[in-house]
Design an enzyme around this catalytic site. Structure first.
Site, PDB file in Angstrom:
ATOM      1  N   ALA A 143       0.799  -1.228   0.000  1.00 20.18           N
ATOM      2  CA  ALA A 143       0.000   0.000   0.000  1.00 20.18           C
ATOM      3  C   ALA A 143       0.831   1.276   0.000  1.00 20.18           C
ATOM      4  O   ALA A 143       0.300   2.358  -0.254  1.00 20.18           O
ATOM      5  CB  ALA A 143      -0.928   0.006   1.223  1.00 20.18           C
TER       6      ALA A 143
ATOM      7  N   ALA B 144       0.179   1.500  -6.035  1.00 18.06           N
ATOM      8  CA  ALA B 144      -0.954   1.945  -5.228  1.00 18.06           C
ATOM      9  C   ALA B 144      -1.154   3.442  -5.414  1.00 18.06           C
ATOM     10  O   ALA B 144      -2.268   3.924  -5.645  1.00 18.06           O
ATOM     11  CB  ALA B 144      -0.709   1.608  -3.757  1.00 18.06           C
TER      12      ALA B 144
ATOM     13  N   ASP C 210       4.597  -7.394   8.733  1.00 18.04           N
ATOM     14  CA  ASP C 210       5.755  -8.136   8.237  1.00 18.04           C
ATOM     15  C   ASP C 210       5.180  -9.411   7.619  1.00 18.04           C
ATOM     16  O   ASP C 210       4.574 -10.223   8.316  1.00 18.04           O
ATOM     17  CB  ASP C 210       6.680  -8.443   9.429  1.00 18.04           C
ATOM     18  CG  ASP C 210       7.775  -9.424   9.061  1.00 18.04           C
ATOM     19  OD1 ASP C 210       7.802  -9.874   7.902  1.00 18.04           O
ATOM     20  OD2 ASP C 210       8.587  -9.737   9.950  1.00 18.04           O
TER      21      ASP C 210
ATOM     22  N   ASP D  58      -3.380  -8.423 -16.140  1.00 16.61           N
ATOM     23  CA  ASP D  58      -2.591  -7.923 -17.261  1.00 16.61           C
ATOM     24  C   ASP D  58      -3.287  -6.624 -17.610  1.00 16.61           C
ATOM     25  O   ASP D  58      -4.385  -6.644 -18.195  1.00 16.61           O
ATOM     26  CB  ASP D  58      -2.624  -8.897 -18.440  1.00 16.61           C
ATOM     27  CG  ASP D  58      -1.750  -8.404 -19.572  1.00 16.61           C
ATOM     28  OD1 ASP D  58      -1.807  -7.202 -19.880  1.00 16.61           O
ATOM     29  OD2 ASP D  58      -0.998  -9.207 -20.144  1.00 16.61           O
ATOM     30  N   HIS D  59      -2.699  -5.505 -17.237  1.00 17.28           N
ATOM     31  CA  HIS D  59      -3.499  -4.275 -17.310  1.00 17.28           C
ATOM     32  C   HIS D  59      -3.858  -3.892 -18.749  1.00 17.28           C
ATOM     33  O   HIS D  59      -4.791  -3.131 -18.962  1.00 17.28           O
ATOM     34  CB  HIS D  59      -2.842  -3.124 -16.535  1.00 17.28           C
ATOM     35  CG  HIS D  59      -1.713  -2.456 -17.258  1.00 17.28           C
ATOM     36  ND1 HIS D  59      -0.448  -2.956 -17.273  1.00 17.28           N
ATOM     37  CD2 HIS D  59      -1.662  -1.323 -17.995  1.00 17.28           C
ATOM     38  CE1 HIS D  59       0.328  -2.158 -17.984  1.00 17.28           C
ATOM     39  NE2 HIS D  59      -0.387  -1.148 -18.439  1.00 17.28           N
TER      40      HIS D  59
ATOM     41  N   LYS E  19      -7.692  -2.181 -20.903  1.00 17.38           N
ATOM     42  CA  LYS E  19      -7.759  -0.967 -21.731  1.00 17.38           C
ATOM     43  C   LYS E  19      -9.001  -1.006 -22.616  1.00 17.38           C
ATOM     44  O   LYS E  19      -9.326  -2.044 -23.202  1.00 17.38           O
ATOM     45  CB  LYS E  19      -6.494  -0.842 -22.594  1.00 17.38           C
ATOM     46  CG  LYS E  19      -5.252  -0.519 -21.756  1.00 17.38           C
ATOM     47  CD  LYS E  19      -4.038  -0.314 -22.629  1.00 17.38           C
ATOM     48  CE  LYS E  19      -2.773  -0.212 -21.800  1.00 17.38           C
ATOM     49  NZ  LYS E  19      -2.340   1.124 -21.490  1.00 17.38           N
TER      50      LYS E  19
ATOM     51  N   HIS F 248       1.529  -8.590 -22.106  1.00 11.55           N
ATOM     52  CA  HIS F 248       0.716  -7.667 -22.905  1.00 11.55           C
ATOM     53  C   HIS F 248       0.708  -8.019 -24.395  1.00 11.55           C
ATOM     54  O   HIS F 248      -0.336  -8.026 -25.040  1.00 11.55           O
ATOM     55  CB  HIS F 248       1.227  -6.232 -22.755  1.00 11.55           C
ATOM     56  CG  HIS F 248       1.469  -5.823 -21.334  1.00 11.55           C
ATOM     57  ND1 HIS F 248       0.647  -6.197 -20.307  1.00 11.55           N
ATOM     58  CD2 HIS F 248       2.433  -5.054 -20.761  1.00 11.55           C
ATOM     59  CE1 HIS F 248       1.101  -5.688 -19.177  1.00 11.55           C
ATOM     60  NE2 HIS F 248       2.187  -4.986 -19.418  1.00 11.55           N
TER      61      HIS F 248
HETATM   62  C1  BG6 Z   1       4.177  -2.499 -17.578  1.00 10.77           C
HETATM   63  C2  BG6 Z   1       5.650  -2.642 -17.769  1.00 10.77           C
HETATM   64  O1  BG6 Z   1       3.562  -3.760 -17.468  1.00 10.77           O
HETATM   65  O2  BG6 Z   1       3.615  -1.799 -18.686  1.00 10.77           O
HETATM   66  C3  BG6 Z   1       6.304  -1.285 -17.955  1.00 10.77           C
HETATM   67  O3  BG6 Z   1       6.213  -3.306 -16.649  1.00 10.77           O
HETATM   68  C4  BG6 Z   1       5.620  -0.505 -19.047  1.00 10.77           C
HETATM   69  O4  BG6 Z   1       7.686  -1.426 -18.238  1.00 10.77           O
HETATM   70  C5  BG6 Z   1       4.118  -0.482 -18.844  1.00 10.77           C
HETATM   71  O5  BG6 Z   1       6.134   0.822 -19.015  1.00 10.77           O
HETATM   72  C6  BG6 Z   1       3.412   0.141 -20.024  1.00 10.77           C
HETATM   73  O6  BG6 Z   1       2.058   0.296 -19.746  1.00 10.77           O
HETATM   74  P1  BG6 Z   1       1.165   1.407 -20.451  1.00 10.77           P
HETATM   75  O7  BG6 Z   1      -0.216   1.173 -19.952  1.00 10.77           O
HETATM   76  O8  BG6 Z   1       1.739   2.739 -20.056  1.00 10.77           O
HETATM   77  O9  BG6 Z   1       1.304   1.185 -21.932  1.00 10.77           O
END
Ligand code: BG6
Length: 517
Positions: free
Chosen positions: A22, A27, A98, A190-191, A195, A253
């Site tokens: 956090a 975060a 911890d 996986d962000h 998107k 990604h």
């Molecule tokens: C992350 C990587 O998963 O994605 C980073 O660890 C990278 O190195 C980032 O900069 C890029 O994400 P975005 O959303 O800015 O394209």
């Protein structure tokens, strides 16, 4: 309070959210702003609590101030009302922990029970590990030992990448986690899957009569995926030098984007059906056979000194916490073949790198050319049709076609239809983390990676890594601020193609058709 979101969306069930890490960067930059946006949009009801956990000592007040500072700096909703802020902040608690100490987890269990009672939560636990992956196994074990997973409601574990360093380490990690959580309780982030435009790929493909019939090797010449960044490794040299672009962006990604483009339409839009189709794509990836095969299909590079917008940029080897003789790649490009009935013979070209000239995420679908038959008897220089998914920073769709030059007899010019979604809805696009946290809180795992996906992705990536480990002579240096090694251009030239410019650059010959809403 006023709710700014779409009221048709459902509220997530109440839960105590245990946020490990956090006090960290994720975060601060992404997670607190995401919680705030969900709250402002009414997607998080009042029955939730967030416990910030980290080693550092912090009072509740100090922690709430951290949250406020983060929201002021990064959130898309600004704090405009003190009462609203106080109500939101009341849901945040901090506890130093911890992660090796089971006793601390027992105390945490007591705290979560108190929070259940305070906010009327029915024992649901959303555990978010924004931590170094080496700690995942211990934390999972101690969550169980501390009794935290025994409450009446559901448990869900959300974990950040990287999920392992290679297949053996990912398998080990998975074993540790699956000793405590069932697969359906694990949400691997996986962000990129959060998107807006990545999610839109499915809709555009499966909801439009004029794309899906052409979506195959009879009509598509190649697909190009670019994930370019202008930044260097910043303060993450220690992590990055061990990881490199292949593991940092490729295993997750990049391959996820390939699956979204290549998957078959699922029989139902259910999480498992969608993920089954993605797994089939990963299973169809042609594995490189040996070092020569890797070198013939994959290009790696590392940025040397260079310039961008008049600013001098240091070489990767001179970055903080990077080995001055490092051979870690900050760039890679590859020709990937998906060996199935639909895609046989269609190359998927992918490239990603740090210190490239622009920040962009784009997918270009290049269609096969029409025959220049007798109808176009004069020299026409017909250009292929392109369909471009713009994921970042612009969000939208771009379609390039051929048409008669207005007023001319048979002169053909490219025309473009450009739909810029982000220009129209601007701030209302939720951030990837908002969607993903919201999905996890609702139990929707569609845009999280399942273990079999992770496993197959590592199988593919490990072949490249082991080819590279045998012979490092193919590492190319490129000036920071350039488009990477020339070898990446040659990769396409060998097949008679070239990289299409991203972000609509070099479109001077195109006649623009203005976007309509
Ligand atoms: C992350 C990587 O998963 O994605 C980073 O660890 C990278 O190195 C980032 O900069 C890029 O994400 P975005 O959303 O800015 O394209």
């Amino acid at each position: 309070m006023t709710m700014e979101g779409n009221q048709n969306e459902i509220q997530a069930a109440g839960a105590v959210i245990l946020l490990f890490g956090a006090t960290g960067d994720l975060a601060r930059r992404k997670l607190f702003p995401a919680f705030y946006a969900l709250y402002r949009e009414g997607k998080l009801a009042e029955n939730f609590a967030i416990v910030g956990l980290a080693r550092r000592q912090r009072t509740n007040e100090e922690f709430r101030q951290d949250v406020l500072d983060s929201i002021k700096e990064f959130a898309r909703y600004k704090v405009d009302n003190d009462d609203n802020w106080e109500r939101f902040a009341d849901h945040f608690e901090y506890m130093p922990l911890d992660t090796n100490n089971v006793e601390g987890f027992r105390q945490l269990n007591e705290l979560t029970g108190q929070l259940d009672r305070k906010f009327g939560i029915e024992g649901n636990r959303l555990i978010y590990l924004a931590l170094a992956p080496e700690l995942f196994g211990t934390v999972a074990h101690n969550l169980k030992a501390g009794g935290i997973l025994e409450s009446a409601g559901w448990n869900r574990l959300v974990i950040e990448k990287p999920f392992g360093y290679d297949l053996p380490s990912a398998e080990k990690l998975n074993e540790e986690l699956s000793g405590v959580f069932r697969e359906e309780e694990i949400y691997r982030i996986d962000h990129y899957l959060g998107k807006e435009m990545v999610q839109n790929i499915e809709v555009l493909r499966f909801a439009n009569a004029f794309f899906e019939p052409l979506w195959n090797n009879k009509h598509i010449a190649n697909i190009q995926i670019t994930l370019s960044e202008t930044v260097g490794v910043e303060e993450r040299g220690g992590y990055y030098d061990h990881s490199g672009a292949l593991r940092d962006m490729g295993q997750n990604h990049m391959l996820q984007m390939v699956t979204m483009m290549a998957m078959e339409p699922p029989s139902r839009m259910h999480p498992e059906d969608i993920r089954d189709e993605k797994v089939k794509v990963l299973r169809s990836l042609r594995l490189y056979e040996d070092t020569a095969d890797v070198q013939g299909n994959v290009v790696r590079g590392q940025y040397a000194e260079g310039q961008s917008k008049g600013k001098e940029l240091p070489a990767y080897r001179n970055e903080d916490k990077v080995n001055p003789e490092s051979v870690t790649e900050t760039y890679f490009a590859a020709r990937i073949m998906v060996d199935n009935f639909r895609w046989a013979g269609v190359p998927f070209y992918v490239r990603t790198g740090k210190r490239l000239p622009v920040k962009t995420t784009e997918v270009v679908v290049e269609f096969k050319n029409m025959p220049e038959n007798v109808y176009f008897a004069q020299k026409t220089d017909l250009k292929p049709n392109l369909l471009v998914f713009r994921v970042n920073p612009l969000e939208g769709i771009y379609l390039k076609m051929n048409a008669k030059r207005p007023g001319s007899e048979w002169s053909i010019v490219p025309i473009a239809m450009d739909f810029c979604q982000s220009c129209q809805i601007g701030i209302n696009t939720p951030e990837a983390y908002e969607r993903l946290i919201y999905d996890a809180a609702r139990g929707d795992s569609t845009y999280f990676t399942r273990w079999d996906e992770v496993k197959l992705a590592w199988t593919f990536i490990d072949r490249i890594a082991s080819g590279w480990a045998q012979d490092q002579s193919d590492l190319k240096f490129y000036p920071a601020g350039s488009w990477g090694p020339e070898a990446a251009d040659k990769l396409l030239h060998q097949d008679g193609f070239h990289w299409w410019p991203v972000n609509g650059q070099d479109e001077s010959e195109v006649v623009w058709v203005p976007a309509t809403s």
